[in-house]
Design a protein around this motif. Structure first.
Motif, PDB file in Angstrom:
ATOM      1  N   PRO A   1     -17.048  65.071   4.746  1.00 49.68           N
ATOM      2  CA  PRO A   1     -16.956  64.767   6.186  1.00 49.68           C
ATOM      3  C   PRO A   1     -17.394  63.352   6.532  1.00 49.68           C
ATOM      4  O   PRO A   1     -16.704  62.652   7.300  1.00 49.68           O
ATOM      5  CB  PRO A   1     -17.885  65.828   6.811  1.00 49.68           C
ATOM      6  CG  PRO A   1     -17.777  66.982   5.874  1.00 49.68           C
ATOM      7  CD  PRO A   1     -17.707  66.369   4.509  1.00 49.68           C
ATOM      8  N   VAL A   2     -18.506  62.890   5.973  1.00 47.49           N
ATOM      9  CA  VAL A   2     -18.942  61.527   6.299  1.00 47.49           C
ATOM     10  C   VAL A   2     -18.107  60.497   5.545  1.00 47.49           C
ATOM     11  O   VAL A   2     -17.905  59.371   6.022  1.00 47.49           O
ATOM     12  CB  VAL A   2     -20.448  61.350   6.024  1.00 47.49           C
ATOM     13  CG1 VAL A   2     -20.753  61.201   4.533  1.00 47.49           C
ATOM     14  CG2 VAL A   2     -20.996  60.165   6.813  1.00 47.49           C
ATOM     15  N   LEU A   3     -17.549  60.866   4.376  1.00 52.16           N
ATOM     16  CA  LEU A   3     -16.636  59.954   3.687  1.00 52.16           C
ATOM     17  C   LEU A   3     -15.359  59.742   4.503  1.00 52.16           C
ATOM     18  O   LEU A   3     -14.739  58.679   4.436  1.00 52.16           O
ATOM     19  CB  LEU A   3     -16.305  60.480   2.293  1.00 52.16           C
ATOM     20  CG  LEU A   3     -17.401  60.320   1.239  1.00 52.16           C
ATOM     21  CD1 LEU A   3     -17.053  61.080  -0.032  1.00 52.16           C
ATOM     22  CD2 LEU A   3     -17.648  58.838   0.923  1.00 52.16           C
ATOM     23  N   PHE A   4     -14.964  60.745   5.306  1.00 52.76           N
ATOM     24  CA  PHE A   4     -13.807  60.563   6.190  1.00 52.76           C
ATOM     25  C   PHE A   4     -14.105  59.490   7.243  1.00 52.76           C
ATOM     26  O   PHE A   4     -13.202  58.774   7.675  1.00 52.76           O
ATOM     27  CB  PHE A   4     -13.456  61.879   6.894  1.00 52.76           C
ATOM     28  CG  PHE A   4     -12.923  62.962   5.987  1.00 52.76           C
ATOM     29  CD1 PHE A   4     -12.643  62.704   4.650  1.00 52.76           C
ATOM     30  CD2 PHE A   4     -12.715  64.239   6.468  1.00 52.76           C
ATOM     31  CE1 PHE A   4     -12.154  63.705   3.808  1.00 52.76           C
ATOM     32  CE2 PHE A   4     -12.218  65.245   5.652  1.00 52.76           C
ATOM     33  CZ  PHE A   4     -11.943  64.977   4.313  1.00 52.76           C
ATOM     34  N   ILE A   5     -15.354  59.406   7.664  1.00 52.12           N
ATOM     35  CA  ILE A   5     -15.750  58.343   8.605  1.00 52.12           C
ATOM     36  C   ILE A   5     -15.625  56.988   7.915  1.00 52.12           C
ATOM     37  O   ILE A   5     -15.111  56.018   8.498  1.00 52.12           O
ATOM     38  CB  ILE A   5     -17.182  58.576   9.114  1.00 52.12           C
ATOM     39  CG1 ILE A   5     -17.306  59.934   9.817  1.00 52.12           C
ATOM     40  CG2 ILE A   5     -17.605  57.432  10.025  1.00 52.12           C
ATOM     41  CD1 ILE A   5     -16.419  60.092  11.033  1.00 52.12           C
ATOM     42  N   ALA A   6     -16.083  56.908   6.667  1.00 49.50           N
ATOM     43  CA  ALA A   6     -15.955  55.660   5.904  1.00 49.50           C
ATOM     44  C   ALA A   6     -14.483  55.277   5.743  1.00 49.50           C
ATOM     45  O   ALA A   6     -14.109  54.111   5.898  1.00 49.50           O
ATOM     46  CB  ALA A   6     -16.627  55.814   4.537  1.00 49.50           C
ATOM     47  N   ALA A   7     -13.631  56.265   5.433  1.00 44.41           N
ATOM     48  CA  ALA A   7     -12.205  55.990   5.247  1.00 44.41           C
ATOM     49  C   ALA A   7     -11.571  55.465   6.526  1.00 44.41           C
ATOM     50  O   ALA A   7     -10.676  54.601   6.493  1.00 44.41           O
ATOM     51  CB  ALA A   7     -11.498  57.259   4.783  1.00 44.41           C
ATOM     52  N   SER A   8     -12.023  55.974   7.672  1.00 44.67           N
ATOM     53  CA  SER A   8     -11.485  55.511   8.954  1.00 44.67           C
ATOM     54  C   SER A   8     -11.824  54.047   9.202  1.00 44.67           C
ATOM     55  O   SER A   8     -11.072  53.329   9.879  1.00 44.67           O
ATOM     56  CB  SER A   8     -12.040  56.371  10.097  1.00 44.67           C
ATOM     57  OG  SER A   8     -11.706  57.731   9.927  1.00 44.67           O
ATOM     58  N   CYS A   9     -12.952  53.602   8.664  1.00 44.49           N
ATOM     59  CA  CYS A   9     -13.409  52.218   8.863  1.00 44.49           C
ATOM     60  C   CYS A   9     -12.941  51.294   7.742  1.00 44.49           C
ATOM     61  O   CYS A   9     -13.293  50.105   7.728  1.00 44.49           O
ATOM     62  CB  CYS A   9     -14.925  52.177   8.961  1.00 44.49           C
ATOM     63  SG  CYS A   9     -15.599  53.109  10.351  1.00 44.49           S
ATOM     64  N   ALA A  10     -12.181  51.821   6.785  1.00 42.13           N
ATOM     65  CA  ALA A  10     -11.693  51.015   5.662  1.00 42.13           C
ATOM     66  C   ALA A  10     -10.357  50.373   5.996  1.00 42.13           C
ATOM     67  O   ALA A  10      -9.660  50.767   6.942  1.00 42.13           O
ATOM     68  CB  ALA A  10     -11.562  51.897   4.424  1.00 42.13           C
ATOM     69  N   GLU A  11      -9.984  49.409   5.199  1.00 44.22           N
ATOM     70  CA  GLU A  11      -8.681  48.758   5.342  1.00 44.22           C
ATOM     71  C   GLU A  11      -7.679  49.494   4.459  1.00 44.22           C
ATOM     72  O   GLU A  11      -7.847  49.579   3.249  1.00 44.22           O
ATOM     73  CB  GLU A  11      -8.780  47.282   4.935  1.00 44.22           C
ATOM     74  CG  GLU A  11      -7.466  46.532   5.111  1.00 44.22           C
ATOM     75  CD  GLU A  11      -7.567  45.068   4.733  1.00 44.22           C
ATOM     76  OE1 GLU A  11      -6.540  44.371   4.829  1.00 44.22           O
ATOM     77  OE2 GLU A  11      -8.677  44.640   4.344  1.00 44.22           O
ATOM     78  N   GLY A  12      -6.636  50.047   5.084  1.00 39.06           N
ATOM     79  CA  GLY A  12      -5.622  50.753   4.314  1.00 39.06           C
ATOM     80  C   GLY A  12      -5.820  52.259   4.326  1.00 39.06           C
ATOM     81  O   GLY A  12      -6.723  52.807   4.961  1.00 39.06           O
TER      82      GLY A  12
END
Length: 765
Positions: free
Chosen positions: A642-653
């Protein structure tokens, strides 16, 4: 109006309070009363509590469609005779409602049978669980019944419509309706009300008879005052109740005498361990059942000064919400709570070991406390927890005792699944239950292989959920047999369940997992001196061994650390160091995934504590990039997605997750719930059968990624904490509802976030 006219017979505390409550809420057309005490009638009329009153039922009852008898239990029979005569005279209808408020019921029903011969269809025995030391009309309180239980004893002869009408009236004055049989009512009240009053009267009488009674009462501590407070109640009333409920009260008194004798023996023999166990179980049981009855978390105190209920359940749990104002930067050094998985297992293994196990760093969160309570219920003496320290007096591999009540797991799937393995091997029957969320989660994944070992388990419903009923070996007549089980999905909980069952099984139990999953059970078995054979993905134990107590130091939980790792990575100009984090290689998938996403992570001060590797983790602001997450890392980061999904949202690509079906059967469907929340916050994502595709909105830490929104967490602690982290890249306020379950794994989460620079306000909703 619920009734055209209600007649209350008896204007003591209960009758007068009910009259006042009905009047204040305008629930009936007309209200009349009967009482032999003329000043009470006069005062009630002058105070406009009733429309009319008399010392004779025949003067005022005409036209009443509901009569409520609120007189001492000894005089109920005589009142029924008057009511029967008014029926014969045509003053009231024969199908009108007749109810009472007596705290005993068998004698009331018998009195009604004697008078009416055939019980009236409108006869509804009832009992409000409310009261006070003061008595009489002037002690009345309009709010006396608010948030208190009202027991209705259903009879086969009673018209269901009459029951519904009485329930509506009591609900109208604030009561909560409960229903039970007559005999069960009297037995329960004998233990919970009549016996305590009897003991309070007796203790005061005992101490008053001492020669130095003045000093005894002068220097009495608060405990004496609290316990004997109820001895100030009306002695005539309690005399009548004790006699009326004689059979049930005598049974309760005999059982109490037995327990008192056993307690005396423990003190005489200075049996410190057993005495401590008894006192600890009593203390925790009072808290435990109070939390169960009010659906409050263990970490919430059961106190409410505005509630005058004398029962344990004195607080109603309201859902909580986070109101988060965006902040952009966090900094600092911190520790997070102890590892939940290891905390669970420390209680289980310590309880089954020979000797005393001391645990430090224990997670005092909801889930771990549910495990602790379950073993207390099975007779294990456990001291604490206090500041993360727990002392467990092990009972040995065959020392558990049957719980007298179903074992309550709260929201803890780990507790339910691992404990199923332990209890499947015990000689006694068990029932495992949990809260509404846990009761939706699949349990056949452990029940099926346990049945292959010879266990008898019954899950609930078509989906195979809790409660779980387990038949003991004494009834089924056979021990468990070791099996080789090829797991269809990597799951540490299923693996651990079968390995634990294997401790009692005949022969070897082998579990083969498709991918590596967390290995805390294997490590802890070894720490407690039990041989474990590990060959790659194949783990085996041979039944019949013993566990030897040892000390356990619980490291900080990497799942809890993950929220702050992502927070520092996505925030602007941020740096966080998290100390003494558990670095078990079967748990570090979140670090591996964040590094693949280009996160700036440094590991330092690596060492071992209690057989588990630990280290400090430092993470700085990072320009994250989207990745395809390797499937072999999925089981190693299953709780952190769940928190990795937050990281993915803030990533490029784009970030692509596959092979994660396990996420759909956690406390919530974490893929679907996270996707809904991300969409509300303005992030594009696509849910797949076994994962999700997230379109990252750029790695520039100074730009907002999320908007504002109201997010419903489905009472999933990791969902709530993950969207809290999202506020660091939000442009507007984020409100997260259903956050009270954060205490299951991370007590004090909001306070720690605020200390590091975030702005979370906790509100009850």
């Amino acid at each position: 109006m619920l009734f055209e006219q209600v007649c209350i017979i008896g204007l003591g505390l209960i009758g007068a309070s009910l009259a006042q409550a009905i009047r204040d809420r305008q629930l009936v057309g007309r209200l009349v009363a009967v009482d032999r005490h003329a000043p009470s009638i006069e005062a009630a009329i002058a105070d406009d509590v009733i429309d009319a009153g008399s010392d004779s039922l025949f003067d005022v009852v005409a036209g009443s469609d509901c009569i409520i008898v609120a007189v001492p239990v000894k005089t109920v029979g005589a009142v029924f005779k008057d009511i029967e005569q008014t029926m014969r005279q045509g003053l009231i209808e024969e199908d009108g409602i007749i109810s009472d408020v007596s705290s005993t019921k068998l004698n009331v029903v018998e009195a009604a049978k004697e008078v009416f011969k055939q019980l009236p269809s409108g006869f509804v025995p009832a009992h409000p669980i409310a009261g006070a030391e003061q008595s009489g009309y002037n002690a009345r309180r309009s709010n006396l019944f608010v948030n208190h239980s009202l027991i209705i004893c259903e009879l086969k002869t009673t018209d269901p419509e009459a029951i519904d009408k009485m329930a509506n009236l009591w609900e109208g004055v604030g009561a909560t309706i409960m229903k039970m049989g007559v005999e069960h009512h009297d037995a329960v009240l004998a233990y919970t009300s009549h016996l305590p009053h009897l003991l309070a009267f007796n203790l005061v009488e005992q101490l008053a008879s001492h020669d130095d009674n003045m000093d005894i009462f002068r220097y009495a501590a608060g405990g004496f005052r609290d316990f004997t407070r109820i001895a100030a109640s009306d002695p005539v009333m309690w005399h009548d109740i004790f006699i009326a409920n004689k059979p049930a009260l005598i049974n309760a008194l005999d059982e109490y005498s037995k327990y008192l004798s056993e307690l005396r023996s423990l003190i005489v023999n200075e049996d410190s361990t057993q005495l401590l166990g008894l006192l600890g179980r009593a203390q925790s049981a009072r808290k435990h059942f109070g939390h169960m009855l009010t659906s409050t978390p263990y970490t919430k105190k059961l106190t409410d000064p505005s509630n005058t209920d004398n029962s344990m359940a004195t607080s109603n749990q309201a859902s909580s919400a986070y109101i988060i104002t965006p902040s952009t930067t966090i900094n600092g050094s911190m520790t997070v709570p102890g590892d939940k998985s290891i905390s669970h297992r420390s209680i289980m293994f310590g309880s089954l070991a020979e000797g005393v196990t001391k645990v430090t760093g224990f997670l005092e969160g909801e889930d771990a406390l549910a495990t602790l309570q379950a073993f207390r219920d099975m007779g294990v003496t456990i001291e604490g927890p206090e500041n993360g320290e727990v002392t467990i007096h092990g009972v040995g591999i065959n020392g558990l005792k049957p719980s007298k009540t179903p074992l309550y797991m709260g929201n803890s799937g780990t507790t339910m699944r691992l404990l199923s393995g332990i209890l499947a091997a015990q000689p006694f029957d068990s029932v495992l239950t949990g809260d509404a969320s846990l009761s939706k989660r699949p349990m056949e994944r452990v029940a099926k292989p346990l049945r292959e070992m010879g266990a008898t388990l019954q899950t609930t419903g078509e989906r195979g959920t809790a409660p779980i009923s387990i038949t003991g070996s004494d009834k089924r007549g056979s021990k468990l047999q070791g099996i080789t089980y090829d797991m269809p999905v990597a799951s540490a909980q299923v693996k651990s369940c079968l390995l634990l069952a294997g401790l009692w099984a005949e022969g070897k139990t082998t579990v083969i997992q498709p991918e590596i999953s967390r290995d805390h059970t294997e490590r802890m078995l070894s720490a407690f001196g039990y041989d474990v054979e590990v060959e790659g993905n194949k783990i085996s134990v041979v039944g019949g061994g013993q566990l030897t107590a040892c000390d356990i130091a619980v490291p900080a939980d990497i799942s809890s650390a993950a929220f702050f790792m992502v927070a520092a990575a996505i925030a602007k100009d941020s740096e966080i160091t998290i100390t003494k984090v558990g670095m078990n290689p079967t748990r570090t998938g979140v670090i591996d995934i964040l590094k693949l996403m280009n996160a700036d992570i440094t590991i330092s001060n690596e060492t071992f504590v209690g057989g588990e590797p630990v280290a400090d983790i430092t993470i700085k602001s990072s320009q994250l990039k989207g990745i395809q997450i390797p499937e072999e890392l999925v089981p190693l980061a299953i709780d952190e997605f769940p928190v990795l999904f937050i990281a993915a949202s803030c990533a490029e690509g784009q970030t692509l997750l596959t092979g994660a079906k396990e996420l759909r059967v956690k406390e919530s469907d974490r893929i679907a719930v996270m996707a809904d929340g991300l969409t509300q916050l303005g992030v594009d994502c696509t849910v797949t059968e076994d994962g999700i595709i997230i379109e990252g909105k750029g790695g520039n830490n100074s730009e907002a990624v999320f908007g504002g929104a109201e997010i419903y967490s489905h009472h999933d602690h990791r969902i709530a904490m993950s969207f809290s982290v999202a506020s660091l890249r939000a442009s507007d306020t984020i409100k997260i509802e259903g956050v009270e379950t954060v205490n299951t794994s991370f007590p004090g989460f909001a306070e720690l976030c605020n200390r590091l620079g975030m702005n979370i306000e906790v509100k009850s909703v």
